[in-house]
Motif scaffolding. Sequence first.
Motif, PDB file in Angstrom:
ATOM      1  N   ARG A   1       6.045  25.406  26.148  1.00 29.76           N
ATOM      2  CA  ARG A   1       5.820  24.073  25.569  1.00 29.76           C
ATOM      3  C   ARG A   1       7.143  23.391  25.285  1.00 29.76           C
ATOM      4  NH1 ARG A   1       3.343  19.601  25.093  1.00 29.76           N
ATOM      5  NH2 ARG A   1       3.027  18.798  23.019  1.00 29.76           N
ATOM      6  N   LEU A   2       8.093  24.149  24.793  1.00 27.22           N
ATOM      7  CA  LEU A   2       9.404  23.582  24.500  1.00 27.22           C
ATOM      8  C   LEU A   2      10.073  23.096  25.782  1.00 27.22           C
ATOM      9  CD1 LEU A   2      11.550  22.985  22.383  1.00 27.22           C
ATOM     10  CD2 LEU A   2      12.422  25.290  22.707  1.00 27.22           C
ATOM     11  N   ASP A   3       9.966  23.862  26.857  1.00 28.80           N
ATOM     12  CA  ASP A   3      10.527  23.438  28.140  1.00 28.80           C
ATOM     13  C   ASP A   3       9.885  22.148  28.620  1.00 28.80           C
ATOM     14  OD1 ASP A   3      12.150  25.648  28.174  1.00 28.80           O
ATOM     15  OD2 ASP A   3      10.873  26.815  29.528  1.00 28.80           O
ATOM     16  N   GLN A   4       8.585  22.042  28.436  1.00 28.91           N
ATOM     17  CA  GLN A   4       7.867  20.840  28.863  1.00 28.91           C
ATOM     18  C   GLN A   4       8.326  19.626  28.058  1.00 28.91           C
ATOM     19  OE1 GLN A   4       3.625  21.065  28.369  1.00 28.91           O
ATOM     20  NE2 GLN A   4       3.259  19.187  29.505  1.00 28.91           N
ATOM     21  N   VAL A   5       8.511  19.800  26.785  1.00 31.57           N
ATOM     22  CA  VAL A   5       8.975  18.704  25.924  1.00 31.57           C
ATOM     23  C   VAL A   5      10.382  18.278  26.335  1.00 31.57           C
ATOM     24  CG1 VAL A   5       9.629  18.081  23.567  1.00 31.57           C
ATOM     25  CG2 VAL A   5       7.489  19.313  23.984  1.00 31.57           C
ATOM     26  N   GLU A   6      11.247  19.262  26.613  1.00 33.47           N
ATOM     27  CA  GLU A   6      12.613  18.944  27.024  1.00 33.47           C
ATOM     28  C   GLU A   6      12.616  18.167  28.345  1.00 33.47           C
ATOM     29  OE1 GLU A   6      14.500  22.750  27.092  1.00 33.47           O
ATOM     30  OE2 GLU A   6      15.015  22.672  24.976  1.00 33.47           O
ATOM     31  N   MET A   7      11.764  18.574  29.277  1.00 39.51           N
ATOM     32  CA  MET A   7      11.682  17.864  30.551  1.00 39.51           C
ATOM     33  C   MET A   7      11.165  16.443  30.348  1.00 39.51           C
ATOM     34  SD  MET A   7      10.374  20.843  33.159  1.00 39.51           S
ATOM     35  CE  MET A   7      10.022  19.682  34.437  1.00 39.51           C
ATOM     36  N   THR A   8      10.214  16.282  29.455  1.00 36.99           N
ATOM     37  CA  THR A   8       9.677  14.951  29.168  1.00 36.99           C
ATOM     38  C   THR A   8      10.758  14.054  28.585  1.00 36.99           C
ATOM     39  OG1 THR A   8       7.469  15.855  28.803  1.00 36.99           O
ATOM     40  CG2 THR A   8       7.917  13.689  27.866  1.00 36.99           C
ATOM     41  N   VAL A   9      11.540  14.597  27.679  1.00 34.05           N
ATOM     42  CA  VAL A   9      12.629  13.826  27.072  1.00 34.05           C
ATOM     43  C   VAL A   9      13.629  13.402  28.142  1.00 34.05           C
ATOM     44  CG1 VAL A   9      14.613  13.981  25.511  1.00 34.05           C
ATOM     45  CG2 VAL A   9      12.376  14.811  24.775  1.00 34.05           C
ATOM     46  N   GLU A  10      13.987  14.319  29.034  1.00 35.47           N
ATOM     47  CA  GLU A  10      14.928  13.986  30.107  1.00 35.47           C
ATOM     48  C   GLU A  10      14.339  12.921  31.032  1.00 35.47           C
ATOM     49  OE1 GLU A  10      18.133  14.880  30.403  1.00 35.47           O
ATOM     50  OE2 GLU A  10      17.770  15.783  28.440  1.00 35.47           O
ATOM     51  N   ASN A  11      13.058  13.023  31.343  1.00 40.23           N
ATOM     52  CA  ASN A  11      12.411  12.023  32.197  1.00 40.23           C
ATOM     53  C   ASN A  11      12.397  10.650  31.539  1.00 40.23           C
ATOM     54  OD1 ASN A  11      11.924  13.839  34.250  1.00 40.23           O
ATOM     55  ND2 ASN A  11       9.844  14.287  33.598  1.00 40.23           N
TER      56      ASN A  11
ATOM     57  N   MET B   1      17.960   5.679  21.748  1.00 40.87           N
ATOM     58  CA  MET B   1      16.913   6.329  21.025  1.00 40.87           C
ATOM     59  C   MET B   1      17.137   7.835  21.103  1.00 40.87           C
ATOM     60  SD  MET B   1      12.799   6.049  21.611  1.00 40.87           S
ATOM     61  CE  MET B   1      12.795   4.305  21.598  1.00 40.87           C
ATOM     62  N   ASP B   2      17.128   8.486  19.957  1.00 40.11           N
ATOM     63  CA  ASP B   2      17.300   9.936  19.920  1.00 40.11           C
ATOM     64  C   ASP B   2      15.947  10.603  19.743  1.00 40.11           C
ATOM     65  OD1 ASP B   2      19.981   9.692  20.174  1.00 40.11           O
ATOM     66  OD2 ASP B   2      20.397   9.814  18.035  1.00 40.11           O
ATOM     67  N   TYR B   3      15.750  11.648  20.499  1.00 43.73           N
ATOM     68  CA  TYR B   3      14.517  12.416  20.416  1.00 43.73           C
ATOM     69  C   TYR B   3      14.842  13.766  19.818  1.00 43.73           C
ATOM     70  CZ  TYR B   3      12.757   8.941  23.650  1.00 43.73           C
ATOM     71  OH  TYR B   3      12.388   7.764  24.234  1.00 43.73           O
ATOM     72  N   LYS B   4      14.028  14.202  18.867  1.00 42.21           N
ATOM     73  CA  LYS B   4      14.218  15.512  18.263  1.00 42.21           C
ATOM     74  C   LYS B   4      13.171  16.463  18.824  1.00 42.21           C
ATOM     75  CE  LYS B   4      16.300  13.825  14.094  1.00 42.21           C
ATOM     76  NZ  LYS B   4      16.372  13.841  12.667  1.00 42.21           N
ATOM     77  N   ILE B   5      13.633  17.612  19.245  1.00 41.10           N
ATOM     78  CA  ILE B   5      12.731  18.623  19.774  1.00 41.10           C
ATOM     79  C   ILE B   5      12.537  19.666  18.688  1.00 41.10           C
ATOM     80  CG2 ILE B   5      12.420  20.367  21.546  1.00 41.10           C
ATOM     81  CD1 ILE B   5      14.207  18.625  23.348  1.00 41.10           C
ATOM     82  N   LEU B   6      11.289  19.818  18.263  1.00 43.17           N
ATOM     83  CA  LEU B   6      10.979  20.785  17.225  1.00 43.17           C
ATOM     84  C   LEU B   6      10.780  22.161  17.846  1.00 43.17           C
ATOM     85  CD1 LEU B   6       8.437  18.615  15.226  1.00 43.17           C
ATOM     86  CD2 LEU B   6      10.859  18.941  14.775  1.00 43.17           C
ATOM     87  N   PRO B   7      11.188  23.205  17.149  1.00 43.97           N
ATOM     88  CA  PRO B   7      10.980  24.551  17.682  1.00 43.97           C
ATOM     89  C   PRO B   7       9.488  24.847  17.805  1.00 43.97           C
ATOM     90  CG  PRO B   7      12.137  24.606  15.561  1.00 43.97           C
ATOM     91  CD  PRO B   7      11.864  23.184  15.880  1.00 43.97           C
ATOM     92  N   SER B   8       9.160  25.609  18.822  1.00 45.03           N
ATOM     93  CA  SER B   8       7.778  25.954  19.079  1.00 45.03           C
ATOM     94  C   SER B   8       7.683  27.441  19.369  1.00 45.03           C
ATOM     95  CB  SER B   8       7.272  25.166  20.282  1.00 45.03           C
ATOM     96  OG  SER B   8       6.012  25.633  20.677  1.00 45.03           O
ATOM     97  N   PRO B   9       6.618  28.086  18.880  1.00 49.92           N
ATOM     98  CA  PRO B   9       6.477  29.508  19.190  1.00 49.92           C
ATOM     99  C   PRO B   9       6.231  29.742  20.685  1.00 49.92           C
ATOM    100  CG  PRO B   9       4.563  28.706  17.977  1.00 49.92           C
ATOM    101  CD  PRO B   9       5.567  27.600  18.021  1.00 49.92           C
ATOM    102  N   ASP B  10       5.725  28.728  21.363  1.00 46.02           N
ATOM    103  CA  ASP B  10       5.462  28.832  22.794  1.00 46.02           C
ATOM    104  C   ASP B  10       6.658  28.252  23.552  1.00 46.02           C
ATOM    105  OD1 ASP B  10       4.472  28.902  25.338  1.00 46.02           O
ATOM    106  OD2 ASP B  10       2.980  27.342  25.042  1.00 46.02           O
ATOM    107  N   GLY B  11       7.467  29.106  24.189  1.00 43.32           N
ATOM    108  CA  GLY B  11       8.664  28.662  24.903  1.00 43.32           C
ATOM    109  C   GLY B  11       8.355  27.698  26.028  1.00 43.32           C
TER     110      GLY B  11
END
Length: 80
Positions: free
Chosen positions: A13-23, A1-11
């Motif tokens: 939030r993006l880090d949190q999403v990336e960590m969630t994807v890795e988890n 399953m591939d997850y796409k991370i959308l750009p966010s103005p809040d950096g």
Amino acid sequence: MDYKILPSPDGGRLDQVEMTVENVKAGNALWALVAEILRVGRLLYKETDNLKAQNFTMARLKKLLRSPNEGGKDTPDAPQ
């Protein structure tokens, strides 16, 4: 399953999403290993020791995980 991370103005939030994807990826990999170990364990003992084969089920694993004070007593490698 591939997850796409959308750009966010809040950096942050993006880090949190990336960590969630890795988890999620790590959890899926762990699940695959556990499922394979249980499958192989059941196959090994299915014909020779049906009682032991029942130890290699998800229900048995969940039971051991839910009762941490009692779980170690039922495992063959638990120190006495």
